[in-house]
Scaffold this motif. Sequence first.
Motif, short mmCIF file in Angstrom:
data_model
loop_
_atom_site.label_atom_id
_atom_site.label_comp_id
_atom_site.label_asym_id
_atom_site.label_seq_id
_atom_site.Cartn_x
_atom_site.Cartn_y
_atom_site.Cartn_z
N ILE A 31 0.85 -1.20 0.00
CA ILE A 31 0.00 0.00 0.00
C ILE A 31 0.88 1.24 0.00
CG2 ILE A 31 -1.70 1.33 1.30
CD1 ILE A 31 -2.75 -1.38 2.39
N ALA A 32 1.93 1.24 0.82
CA ALA A 32 2.83 2.39 0.87
C ALA A 32 3.50 2.62 -0.49
CB ALA A 32 3.88 2.19 1.95
N ASP A 33 3.91 1.55 -1.14
CA ASP A 33 4.51 1.68 -2.48
C ASP A 33 3.52 2.31 -3.45
OD1 ASP A 33 6.82 0.51 -1.54
OD2 ASP A 33 6.35 -1.49 -2.33
N TYR A 34 2.27 1.87 -3.36
CA TYR A 34 1.23 2.39 -4.27
C TYR A 34 0.99 3.89 -4.01
CZ TYR A 34 -3.34 3.11 -6.42
OH TYR A 34 -4.39 3.61 -7.18
N VAL A 35 0.85 4.26 -2.74
CA VAL A 35 0.61 5.67 -2.40
C VAL A 35 1.77 6.53 -2.87
CG1 VAL A 35 0.39 7.29 -0.47
CG2 VAL A 35 -0.91 5.15 -0.47
N SER A 36 2.99 6.06 -2.66
CA SER A 36 4.17 6.81 -3.09
C SER A 36 4.14 7.04 -4.60
CB SER A 36 5.43 6.04 -2.69
OG SER A 36 6.58 6.63 -3.27
N ARG A 37 3.85 6.00 -5.32
CA ARG A 37 3.85 6.09 -6.79
C ARG A 37 2.72 6.96 -7.31
NH1 ARG A 37 3.86 1.22 -7.31
NH2 ARG A 37 1.67 0.76 -7.75
N GLU A 38 1.49 6.74 -6.80
CA GLU A 38 0.33 7.44 -7.34
C GLU A 38 0.25 8.90 -6.87
OE1 GLU A 38 -1.91 6.23 -9.60
OE2 GLU A 38 -0.43 4.59 -9.71
N ALA A 39 0.69 9.19 -5.64
CA ALA A 39 0.59 10.55 -5.10
C ALA A 39 1.89 11.33 -5.25
CB ALA A 39 0.19 10.49 -3.63
N GLY A 40 2.91 10.69 -5.78
CA GLY A 40 4.18 11.39 -5.95
C GLY A 40 4.87 11.73 -4.65
N THR A 58 9.67 8.94 3.07
CA THR A 58 8.99 9.81 4.04
C THR A 58 7.72 9.18 4.60
OG1 THR A 58 7.64 10.97 2.38
CG2 THR A 58 9.87 11.81 2.78
N ILE A 59 7.26 8.09 3.99
CA ILE A 59 6.05 7.41 4.48
C ILE A 59 6.45 6.46 5.60
CG2 ILE A 59 4.11 5.89 3.88
CD1 ILE A 59 4.27 6.92 1.03
N LYS A 60 6.16 6.86 6.83
CA LYS A 60 6.59 6.10 8.00
C LYS A 60 5.57 5.05 8.43
CE LYS A 60 10.31 8.50 8.18
NZ LYS A 60 11.58 7.90 7.73
N HIS A 61 4.32 5.27 8.09
CA HIS A 61 3.28 4.31 8.49
C HIS A 61 2.02 4.55 7.67
CE1 HIS A 61 1.25 1.47 11.13
NE2 HIS A 61 0.26 2.32 11.29
N VAL A 62 1.30 3.48 7.40
CA VAL A 62 0.00 3.58 6.73
C VAL A 62 -1.01 2.81 7.56
CG1 VAL A 62 -1.36 3.02 4.67
CG2 VAL A 62 1.01 3.77 4.42
N ARG A 63 -2.07 3.49 7.95
CA ARG A 63 -3.13 2.84 8.72
C ARG A 63 -4.37 2.70 7.84
NH1 ARG A 63 -4.32 5.28 14.45
NH2 ARG A 63 -2.37 4.17 14.87
N VAL A 64 -4.89 1.47 7.75
CA VAL A 64 -6.11 1.22 6.98
C VAL A 64 -7.31 1.50 7.88
CG1 VAL A 64 -7.46 -0.47 5.70
CG2 VAL A 64 -4.95 -0.50 5.56
N LEU A 65 -8.12 2.48 7.50
CA LEU A 65 -9.29 2.85 8.30
C LEU A 65 -10.54 2.07 7.88
CD1 LEU A 65 -8.80 6.73 8.40
CD2 LEU A 65 -7.98 5.02 10.02
N LYS A 66 -10.67 1.82 6.58
CA LYS A 66 -11.79 1.05 6.07
C LYS A 66 -11.31 0.20 4.89
CE LYS A 66 -15.05 2.57 8.79
NZ LYS A 66 -15.68 1.65 9.78
N LYS A 67 -11.86 -1.01 4.80
CA LYS A 67 -11.46 -1.92 3.72
C LYS A 67 -12.66 -2.74 3.29
CE LYS A 67 -8.24 -5.73 2.80
NZ LYS A 67 -7.15 -6.56 3.41
#
Length: 538
Positions: A16-25, A30-39
């Motif tokens: 997920i972090a890789d995807y966010v980095s790629r899609e959001a530039g 710098t992405i230290k953590h990703v929390r899934v709130l809804k899935k």
Amino acid sequence: MQVRVMPQVAYSEQNIADYVSREAGIDLRTIKHVRVLKKSIDARQRQVMVNLTLRVYINEMPTDEAYVKTEYPDVSKGKRVIVVGEGPCGLFAALRLIEKGIKPIVIERGKNVRERKKDLALIKSQQRVDSESNYSFGEGGAGAYSDGKLYTRSKKRGSVEKILNVFCQFGASTSILSDAHPHIGTDKLPAVIEAMRNQIIASGGEVHFQTKMTELLIHNNKVYGVMATPLNTPLNPPQGGKSLCIKADAVILATGHSARDVYRYLASAGIDIEAKGIAVGVRLEHPAELIDQIQYHNRNGRGKYLPAAEYSFVTQVDNRGVYSFCMCPGGFIVPAATDKEQIVVNGMSPSNRGGKWSNSGMVVEVRPEDVAEIENSKLKIENSALKVLLFQEELERMCWQQGLQNGGKGQMAPAQRMADFVNGRLSYDLPQTSYTPGVVASPLHFWMPREIASRLQKGFAFFGKQRKGFLTNEALMIGVETRTSAPVRILRNAETLQHVSIEGLFPAGEGAGYAGGIVSAGVDGERVADMVAEFISE
């Protein structure tokens, strides 16, 4: 942020972090953590997608807990409230009372959650049912060994999020806060329940196992306690010690939907109850791989990145609902009778949902007015508040008798292949099943009440058109599923939640007819505890 991704992306936090980095530039470093709130999984199209709501931490780590923690004070010197039953409703009612500074006195007819396991093993291995310790009675109630599914459609009666957060506080995975259909698992839930009970005791509350309420103590239409009998022997008939007189400022009645002796006591004592509709039918079991193939539109099934597939069906047949209930992907079917000469089945799943089969209840709506009209001479039902209970009870007895007549013994259950049932044919052999006591071939289409069997036949035919491959002789129907909800409602005031005529008595949860499932029972338990706190502070 909200994203819609392929299953392999949603499979891990790193992906997920890789995807966010790629899609959001965003620089991945710098992405230290990703929390899934809804899935949630969207399998409506051939390409299955996963919808995610995320909280992304840039150059910082989370400083808050993944769940909201509740503080439980010492209530050892507080006012006393009796909680009858330690299922989900009773547990959450007791914990909420502690939040309010009130001491709960919990009495549970069954054993603690660890000791229950031994009696459940005897049902499977020796075909013996202990009427006080089984899949319905004991610490955690029917939910403790019945899957731990936490999905509910009820949003109006209280905080579902609060219930889920409390579960997390006592050991459940925080994934239940984000999953669209949260699930703890039969293998994980007992430890969570034990931790909840330990908190009740640590805060000064009391929990008494193998203690069966036999009577409410009432004076001038006000309850002031209960009479209870200690149960000391592991198998029937129970031979307990002397009756106990337990006094308190109020009583919460949270017995669960299978406490038929309580319903009979209430009726005989003239305490206001009424017949309530239920749903009855069968457990339907498919190979899990087949359900995965159907639901994910893929001959290879779910693959590496998707969970065991779920389904949900509902339709109307002859003005009554026919629907799937308590779907257990990758799960198994269990014997859920609470007394001898009964066969009742239920379903559950472990946390990984990795079993070879998937099952669900397939049930038909039965309203109180339907009972007298059901055409079966064996079902002689009185016109009373207990008439739906008596119908339910007789259907379970019929199922047991059919098992015996077809060569079974003990908890061996009558079963029939799904397509054979729809076409009114006998099943001369049966597929393998997860139901460990065993099954015997039986013509369910012939001996089940016609109004139930015919609606199931039409419902299955309709569901088979909705999902190609679902209506198949690879699927096995096992009888009977009857404990979908309480057959009785214990009447209470809509505003105060007290019984309509007895002051200080608070009927609660699924057993009182006001909830359906773990979460809604917990929500109702908290609501009732709040009303009890108001009542005893006056």
